[in-house]
Design a protein around this motif. Structure first.
Motif, PDB file in Angstrom:
ATOM      1  N   LYS A  30      59.502  82.877 -13.146  1.00 28.12           N
ATOM      2  CA  LYS A  30      60.350  83.481 -12.127  1.00 28.12           C
ATOM      3  C   LYS A  30      60.359  84.903 -13.498  1.00 28.12           C
ATOM      4  O   LYS A  30      60.882  86.128 -12.609  1.00 28.12           O
ATOM      5  N   THR A 102      56.395  79.305  -2.015  1.00 25.69           N
ATOM      6  CA  THR A 102      56.553  80.211  -2.181  1.00 25.69           C
ATOM      7  C   THR A 102      58.273  80.442  -1.811  1.00 25.69           C
ATOM      8  O   THR A 102      59.361  81.521  -2.077  1.00 25.69           O
ATOM      9  N   THR A 103      58.316  79.482  -1.116  1.00 30.02           N
ATOM     10  CA  THR A 103      59.946  79.527  -0.433  1.00 30.02           C
ATOM     11  C   THR A 103      60.796  78.174  -0.806  1.00 30.02           C
ATOM     12  O   THR A 103      62.144  78.247  -0.630  1.00 30.02           O
ATOM     13  N   ARG A 104      60.043  77.836  -1.771  1.00 29.00           N
ATOM     14  CA  ARG A 104      61.030  75.797  -2.446  1.00 29.00           C
ATOM     15  C   ARG A 104      61.962  76.400  -2.937  1.00 29.00           C
ATOM     16  O   ARG A 104      62.333  77.123  -3.870  1.00 29.00           O
ATOM     17  N   ARG A 109      60.273  81.962  -6.334  1.00 30.76           N
ATOM     18  CA  ARG A 109      60.754  82.207  -4.996  1.00 30.76           C
ATOM     19  C   ARG A 109      59.347  83.201  -5.654  1.00 30.76           C
ATOM     20  O   ARG A 109      58.433  83.969  -6.571  1.00 30.76           O
ATOM     21  N   GLY A 110      57.745  83.462  -4.605  1.00 31.03           N
ATOM     22  CA  GLY A 110      57.145  84.313  -4.865  1.00 31.03           C
ATOM     23  C   GLY A 110      55.602  83.244  -5.466  1.00 31.03           C
ATOM     24  O   GLY A 110      55.848  81.812  -5.481  1.00 31.03           O
ATOM     25  N   ALA A 179      58.298  86.696  -0.058  1.00 36.61           N
ATOM     26  CA  ALA A 179      59.229  85.269  -0.232  1.00 36.61           C
ATOM     27  C   ALA A 179      59.916  85.564  -1.154  1.00 36.61           C
ATOM     28  O   ALA A 179      61.166  85.769  -1.429  1.00 36.61           O
ATOM     29  N   ALA A 180      58.806  86.966  -3.135  1.00 35.23           N
ATOM     30  CA  ALA A 180      60.080  87.482  -3.490  1.00 35.23           C
ATOM     31  C   ALA A 180      61.091  88.361  -3.574  1.00 35.23           C
ATOM     32  O   ALA A 180      61.580  88.454  -3.796  1.00 35.23           O
ATOM     33  N   GLY A 182      62.903  87.818  -0.622  1.00 31.86           N
ATOM     34  CA  GLY A 182      63.543  87.816   0.621  1.00 31.86           C
ATOM     35  C   GLY A 182      64.054  87.173   1.851  1.00 31.86           C
ATOM     36  O   GLY A 182      64.633  86.229   2.018  1.00 31.86           O
ATOM     37  N   ARG A 185      61.608  80.995   5.261  1.00 33.69           N
ATOM     38  CA  ARG A 185      60.225  80.810   5.268  1.00 33.69           C
ATOM     39  C   ARG A 185      60.362  80.845   6.629  1.00 33.69           C
ATOM     40  O   ARG A 185      58.898  80.829   7.266  1.00 33.69           O
TER      41      ARG A 185
END
Length: 202
Positions: A30, A102-104, A109-110, A179-180, A182, A185
């Motif tokens: 994070k 990366t989107t769990r 994220r990322g 993904a980080a 925002g 998915r």
């Protein structure tokens, strides 16, 4: 008469080291290496600074262990992808795995391996170098798999496996950055599908 005692004398560790490492991995994922303070780490791990150092060594050693855990856990999709029977299957699985990981919802994220230390101060340079090596290793494994696909006739003989591997891994790292930032998915998966639409690419 003296009795010989085996093993070190001392208090038991008193915490689950595996669970503590999992929590440390999430903090690094994070916040990145330099953004993760000792207080962030120990609070998440539920242990004291003394216990952290005793169990894992310094912050850099803890990060190395966290990266190993990330490679064997969230990022293990790469090893599975390389076992796909075709080069297109490999590329598809890599990008799909990147999108999922990366989107769990329950994870940052990322990608830890991409954003963990893109830049670093002098004190964090070894971690920065570690992640460069981590990404280069991933690229090399994909390149070797694509070379095998060329040798086996799955890819055209004129295909450049290095260039193709660089394309796929660069796109995967780009997915992680998006993904980080925002991006959702579904949109990322659409991008991944579009990236492979004209396979073979090179």
């Amino acid at each position: 008469m003296e009795t010989k005692q085996n093993g070190p004398i001392g208090r038991p560790r008193g915490f689950d080291a595996d669970e503590a490492l999992e929590r440390a991995m999430l903090v690094f994922w994070k916040h990145g290496y330099e953004g993760a303070s000792t207080a962030n780490l120990t609070n998440a791990m539920g242990i004291s600074t003394t216990s952290m150092y005793a169990a894992f060594g310094n912050k850099e050693k803890l990060f190395r262990k966290a990266l190993e855990r990330y490679s064997e856990g969230p990022s293990a999709y790469l090893a599975r992808a390389l076992e796909e029977p075709t080069a297109l299957g490999v590329a598809t699985a890599i990008l799909a795995g990147t999108v999922r990981t990366t989107t769990r919802p329950a994870s940052p994220r990322g990608c830890l391996g991409v954003q963990g230390a893109l830049t670093a101060s002098d004190s964090g340079q070894e971690v920065c170098d570690l992640l460069v090596a981590w990404r280069n290793d991933g690229y090399s494994r994909v390149r070797e798999r694509f070379q095998r696909a060329v040798d086996d006739g799955d890819l055209p003989a004129e295909t450049d496996p290095g260039l193709l591997a660089r394309y796929v891994t660069t796109f995967a790292y780009g997915i992680a950055v998006q993904a980080a930032s925002g991006v959702g998915r579904d949109e990322l998966q659409e991008m991944a599908d579009a990236a492979l639409r004209n396979w073979p690419l090179f």
